[in-house]
Design a protein around this motif. Structure first.
Motif, PDB file in Angstrom:
ATOM      1  N   ALA A 288      36.307  -7.163 -25.113  1.00 25.57           N
ATOM      2  CA  ALA A 288      34.605  -6.306 -25.746  1.00 25.57           C
ATOM      3  C   ALA A 288      34.235  -6.970 -27.373  1.00 25.57           C
ATOM      4  O   ALA A 288      33.402  -6.679 -27.913  1.00 25.57           O
ATOM      5  CB  ALA A 288      34.872  -4.973 -25.840  1.00 25.57           C
ATOM      6  N   LEU A 289      34.974  -7.640 -27.829  1.00 23.37           N
ATOM      7  CA  LEU A 289      34.413  -8.238 -29.329  1.00 23.37           C
ATOM      8  C   LEU A 289      33.143  -8.703 -29.242  1.00 23.37           C
ATOM      9  O   LEU A 289      32.878  -9.084 -30.343  1.00 23.37           O
ATOM     10  CB  LEU A 289      36.566  -9.403 -29.295  1.00 23.37           C
ATOM     11  N   ALA A 290      32.932  -9.503 -28.313  1.00 30.23           N
ATOM     12  CA  ALA A 290      31.566 -10.860 -29.159  1.00 30.23           C
ATOM     13  C   ALA A 290      30.665 -10.627 -27.493  1.00 30.23           C
ATOM     14  O   ALA A 290      30.440 -11.306 -27.088  1.00 30.23           O
ATOM     15  CB  ALA A 290      32.125 -12.077 -29.157  1.00 30.23           C
ATOM     16  N   SER A 291      30.828  -9.859 -26.607  1.00 23.15           N
ATOM     17  CA  SER A 291      30.204 -10.005 -25.417  1.00 23.15           C
ATOM     18  C   SER A 291      28.889  -8.504 -25.571  1.00 23.15           C
ATOM     19  O   SER A 291      28.136  -8.416 -25.110  1.00 23.15           O
ATOM     20  CB  SER A 291      30.750  -9.173 -24.182  1.00 23.15           C
ATOM     21  N   GLY A 292      27.850  -9.730 -25.864  1.00 26.49           N
ATOM     22  CA  GLY A 292      26.258  -9.094 -26.700  1.00 26.49           C
ATOM     23  C   GLY A 292      26.006 -10.481 -28.339  1.00 26.49           C
ATOM     24  O   GLY A 292      27.073 -10.052 -28.932  1.00 26.49           O
ATOM     25  N   PRO A 293      24.914  -9.745 -28.394  1.00 25.07           N
ATOM     26  CA  PRO A 293      24.311 -10.432 -29.287  1.00 25.07           C
ATOM     27  C   PRO A 293      24.958 -10.183 -30.978  1.00 25.07           C
ATOM     28  O   PRO A 293      24.857 -10.060 -31.584  1.00 25.07           O
ATOM     29  CB  PRO A 293      22.965 -10.627 -29.252  1.00 25.07           C
ATOM     30  N   GLY A 294      25.211  -8.574 -30.771  1.00 23.87           N
ATOM     31  CA  GLY A 294      25.032  -7.095 -32.253  1.00 23.87           C
ATOM     32  C   GLY A 294      26.837  -7.523 -31.936  1.00 23.87           C
ATOM     33  O   GLY A 294      26.507  -7.986 -33.668  1.00 23.87           O
ATOM     34  N   ARG A 295      27.803  -7.470 -30.986  1.00 22.68           N
ATOM     35  CA  ARG A 295      28.688  -7.553 -31.286  1.00 22.68           C
ATOM     36  C   ARG A 295      29.266  -8.556 -31.833  1.00 22.68           C
ATOM     37  O   ARG A 295      30.332  -9.223 -32.417  1.00 22.68           O
ATOM     38  CB  ARG A 295      29.511  -7.511 -29.337  1.00 22.68           C
ATOM     39  N   LEU A 296      28.750 -10.324 -31.136  1.00 28.00           N
ATOM     40  CA  LEU A 296      28.936 -11.312 -31.751  1.00 28.00           C
ATOM     41  C   LEU A 296      29.351 -11.416 -32.701  1.00 28.00           C
ATOM     42  O   LEU A 296      30.416 -11.872 -33.629  1.00 28.00           O
ATOM     43  CB  LEU A 296      28.139 -12.429 -31.111  1.00 28.00           C
ATOM     44  N   CYS A 297      27.550 -10.510 -34.019  1.00 27.59           N
ATOM     45  CA  CYS A 297      27.426 -11.185 -35.340  1.00 27.59           C
ATOM     46  C   CYS A 297      28.879 -10.497 -35.536  1.00 27.59           C
ATOM     47  O   CYS A 297      29.364 -10.895 -36.610  1.00 27.59           O
ATOM     48  CB  CYS A 297      26.438 -10.811 -35.659  1.00 27.59           C
ATOM     49  N   GLN A 298      28.782  -9.199 -35.014  1.00 26.97           N
ATOM     50  CA  GLN A 298      29.882  -8.238 -35.928  1.00 26.97           C
ATOM     51  C   GLN A 298      31.359  -9.237 -35.890  1.00 26.97           C
ATOM     52  O   GLN A 298      32.001  -8.689 -37.263  1.00 26.97           O
ATOM     53  CB  GLN A 298      29.863  -6.581 -35.444  1.00 26.97           C
ATOM     54  N   ALA A 299      31.957  -9.277 -34.728  1.00 24.59           N
ATOM     55  CA  ALA A 299      33.187  -9.587 -34.735  1.00 24.59           C
ATOM     56  C   ALA A 299      32.837 -11.261 -35.345  1.00 24.59           C
ATOM     57  O   ALA A 299      34.300 -11.436 -36.613  1.00 24.59           O
ATOM     58  CB  ALA A 299      33.238 -10.296 -33.284  1.00 24.59           C
ATOM     59  N   LEU A 300      31.873 -11.927 -35.636  1.00 23.26           N
ATOM     60  CA  LEU A 300      32.203 -12.981 -36.604  1.00 23.26           C
ATOM     61  C   LEU A 300      31.562 -13.081 -37.893  1.00 23.26           C
ATOM     62  O   LEU A 300      31.769 -13.301 -38.654  1.00 23.26           O
ATOM     63  CB  LEU A 300      31.316 -14.254 -35.883  1.00 23.26           C
ATOM     64  N   GLY A 301      31.143 -11.545 -37.559  1.00 21.39           N
ATOM     65  CA  GLY A 301      30.557 -11.946 -40.143  1.00 21.39           C
ATOM     66  C   GLY A 301      29.655 -12.233 -40.519  1.00 21.39           C
ATOM     67  O   GLY A 301      29.422 -12.506 -41.210  1.00 21.39           O
ATOM     68  N   ILE A 302      28.578 -12.134 -38.923  1.00 25.55           N
ATOM     69  CA  ILE A 302      27.145 -13.458 -39.045  1.00 25.55           C
ATOM     70  C   ILE A 302      25.790 -11.745 -40.346  1.00 25.55           C
ATOM     71  O   ILE A 302      25.699 -10.616 -39.451  1.00 25.55           O
ATOM     72  CB  ILE A 302      26.898 -13.418 -38.225  1.00 25.55           C
ATOM     73  N   THR A 303      25.578 -11.716 -40.852  1.00 29.64           N
ATOM     74  CA  THR A 303      24.341 -11.572 -41.481  1.00 29.64           C
ATOM     75  C   THR A 303      23.957 -12.119 -41.649  1.00 29.64           C
ATOM     76  O   THR A 303      23.490 -13.819 -41.295  1.00 29.64           O
ATOM     77  CB  THR A 303      25.167 -10.267 -43.201  1.00 29.64           C
ATOM     78  N   ARG A 304      22.370 -11.599 -42.573  1.00 32.40           N
ATOM     79  CA  ARG A 304      21.485 -12.386 -42.790  1.00 32.40           C
ATOM     80  C   ARG A 304      21.914 -13.300 -43.632  1.00 32.40           C
ATOM     81  O   ARG A 304      20.661 -14.760 -44.299  1.00 32.40           O
ATOM     82  CB  ARG A 304      20.343 -11.278 -44.107  1.00 32.40           C
ATOM     83  N   GLU A 305      22.570 -13.783 -44.551  1.00 31.06           N
ATOM     84  CA  GLU A 305      22.948 -13.958 -45.769  1.00 31.06           C
ATOM     85  C   GLU A 305      23.344 -16.264 -44.777  1.00 31.06           C
ATOM     86  O   GLU A 305      23.437 -16.568 -45.371  1.00 31.06           O
ATOM     87  CB  GLU A 305      24.493 -14.185 -46.243  1.00 31.06           C
ATOM     88  N   GLN A 306      23.758 -15.740 -43.520  1.00 30.35           N
ATOM     89  CA  GLN A 306      23.633 -17.085 -43.161  1.00 30.35           C
ATOM     90  C   GLN A 306      22.578 -17.103 -42.399  1.00 30.35           C
ATOM     91  O   GLN A 306      22.319 -18.693 -41.850  1.00 30.35           O
ATOM     92  CB  GLN A 306      24.961 -17.267 -41.884  1.00 30.35           C
ATOM     93  N   ASP A 307      21.442 -16.911 -42.605  1.00 32.95           N
ATOM     94  CA  ASP A 307      20.283 -16.748 -42.053  1.00 32.95           C
ATOM     95  C   ASP A 307      19.177 -18.652 -42.681  1.00 32.95           C
ATOM     96  O   ASP A 307      19.326 -18.967 -43.909  1.00 32.95           O
ATOM     97  CB  ASP A 307      18.821 -15.804 -42.199  1.00 32.95           C
ATOM     98  N   GLY A 308      19.031 -18.826 -42.232  1.00 33.62           N
ATOM     99  CA  GLY A 308      19.189 -20.692 -42.733  1.00 33.62           C
ATOM    100  C   GLY A 308      19.522 -22.210 -43.087  1.00 33.62           C
ATOM    101  O   GLY A 308      19.328 -23.074 -43.237  1.00 33.62           O
ATOM    102  N   LEU A 309      21.565 -21.583 -42.301  1.00 39.23           N
ATOM    103  CA  LEU A 309      21.914 -22.306 -43.118  1.00 39.23           C
ATOM    104  C   LEU A 309      22.747 -23.860 -42.208  1.00 39.23           C
ATOM    105  O   LEU A 309      22.091 -23.468 -40.696  1.00 39.23           O
ATOM    106  CB  LEU A 309      23.272 -21.795 -43.455  1.00 39.23           C
ATOM    107  N   PRO A 310      22.495 -24.578 -42.500  1.00 39.95           N
ATOM    108  CA  PRO A 310      22.949 -25.594 -41.514  1.00 39.95           C
ATOM    109  C   PRO A 310      24.197 -25.631 -40.781  1.00 39.95           C
ATOM    110  O   PRO A 310      24.573 -24.850 -40.908  1.00 39.95           O
ATOM    111  CB  PRO A 310      22.967 -26.208 -42.280  1.00 39.95           C
ATOM    112  N   LEU A 311      24.449 -25.990 -39.238  1.00 40.84           N
ATOM    113  CA  LEU A 311      25.279 -25.174 -38.124  1.00 40.84           C
ATOM    114  C   LEU A 311      26.109 -26.491 -38.153  1.00 40.84           C
ATOM    115  O   LEU A 311      27.093 -26.636 -38.009  1.00 40.84           O
ATOM    116  CB  LEU A 311      24.308 -25.149 -36.756  1.00 40.84           C
ATOM    117  N   ASP A 312      26.348 -27.802 -39.144  1.00 35.69           N
ATOM    118  CA  ASP A 312      27.266 -28.207 -38.988  1.00 35.69           C
ATOM    119  C   ASP A 312      27.932 -28.749 -40.869  1.00 35.69           C
ATOM    120  O   ASP A 312      29.009 -29.429 -40.733  1.00 35.69           O
ATOM    121  CB  ASP A 312      26.476 -30.327 -39.003  1.00 35.69           C
ATOM    122  N   ARG A 313      27.863 -27.279 -40.917  1.00 33.96           N
ATOM    123  CA  ARG A 313      28.802 -27.675 -42.748  1.00 33.96           C
ATOM    124  C   ARG A 313      29.542 -25.896 -42.858  1.00 33.96           C
ATOM    125  O   ARG A 313      28.380 -25.102 -42.136  1.00 33.96           O
ATOM    126  CB  ARG A 313      27.009 -27.609 -43.840  1.00 33.96           C
TER     127      ARG A 313
END
Length: 179
Positions: free
Chosen positions: A112-137
């Protein structure tokens, strides 16, 4: 590094089995959905807005938006600049930083940690702050899958338009899918 300048429909199934980490926390991607510029369910279908501007940006960058004003969702931008195509990361199998994911989610069940897009972002600490950032850095690290994976395609979930399109891709044997 995955070449995100190709068709979203090529990239989406290739992401199954890839490893996604944010500041070293994450796991194997087991579920994604593709959205292209002709898709009425896509955020880019009606044109650019402040909210979806990253979707029109360069391939290989993050597009992060809030769903229903509650949950953050992570998309990986594909194809070309000004062509709004992206892959929504719906679920992953946690493999790195489980203790931190458990703390962020307030639960122990790894399924249940990352099974769903909202859960996944909460588990990984993803917020609007990562919007637009490159995936290779940093903070992102995206590793191509290391071996064969059985990928199945089916209809997308949680949308009301173009529901019949088989653009949801999952790892066939995974116990970590969202639905």
């Amino acid at each position: 590094m995955i070449d995100f300048s190709r068709s979203v429909h090529e990239i989406a199934p290739e992401l199954i089995g890839a490893t996604l980490l944010v500041d070293g926390i994450g796991g194997r991607i087991v579920e994604v959905e593709a959205y292209d510029q002709e898709d009425p369910a896509s955020h880019g279908y009606r044109g650019r807005t402040r909210r979806n501007a990253s979707m029109f940006g360069p391939p290989g960058h993050a597009y992060v938006y809030r769903s229903y004003g509650i949950h953050w969702c992570l998309n990986l931008v594909c194809e070309d600049v000004e062509v709004p195509c992206a892959v929504l990361v719906r679920a992953l199998e946690p493999t790195h930083g489980l203790d931190e994911m458990r703390r962020r989610r307030g639960l122990d069940d790894p399924r249940a940690l990352a099974s769903g897009p909202g859960r996944l972002c909460q588990a990984l600490g993803i917020t609007r702050e990562q919007d637009g950032l490159p995936l290779d850095r940093p903070p992102f690290e995206l590793r191509e899958r290391a071996g064969p994976v059985e990928v199945r395609a089916g209809p997308r979930v949680g949308i009301t338009r173009a529901t019949e399109l088989p653009w949801r891709y999952v790892e066939a044997s995974s116990r970590f899918l969202s639905r």
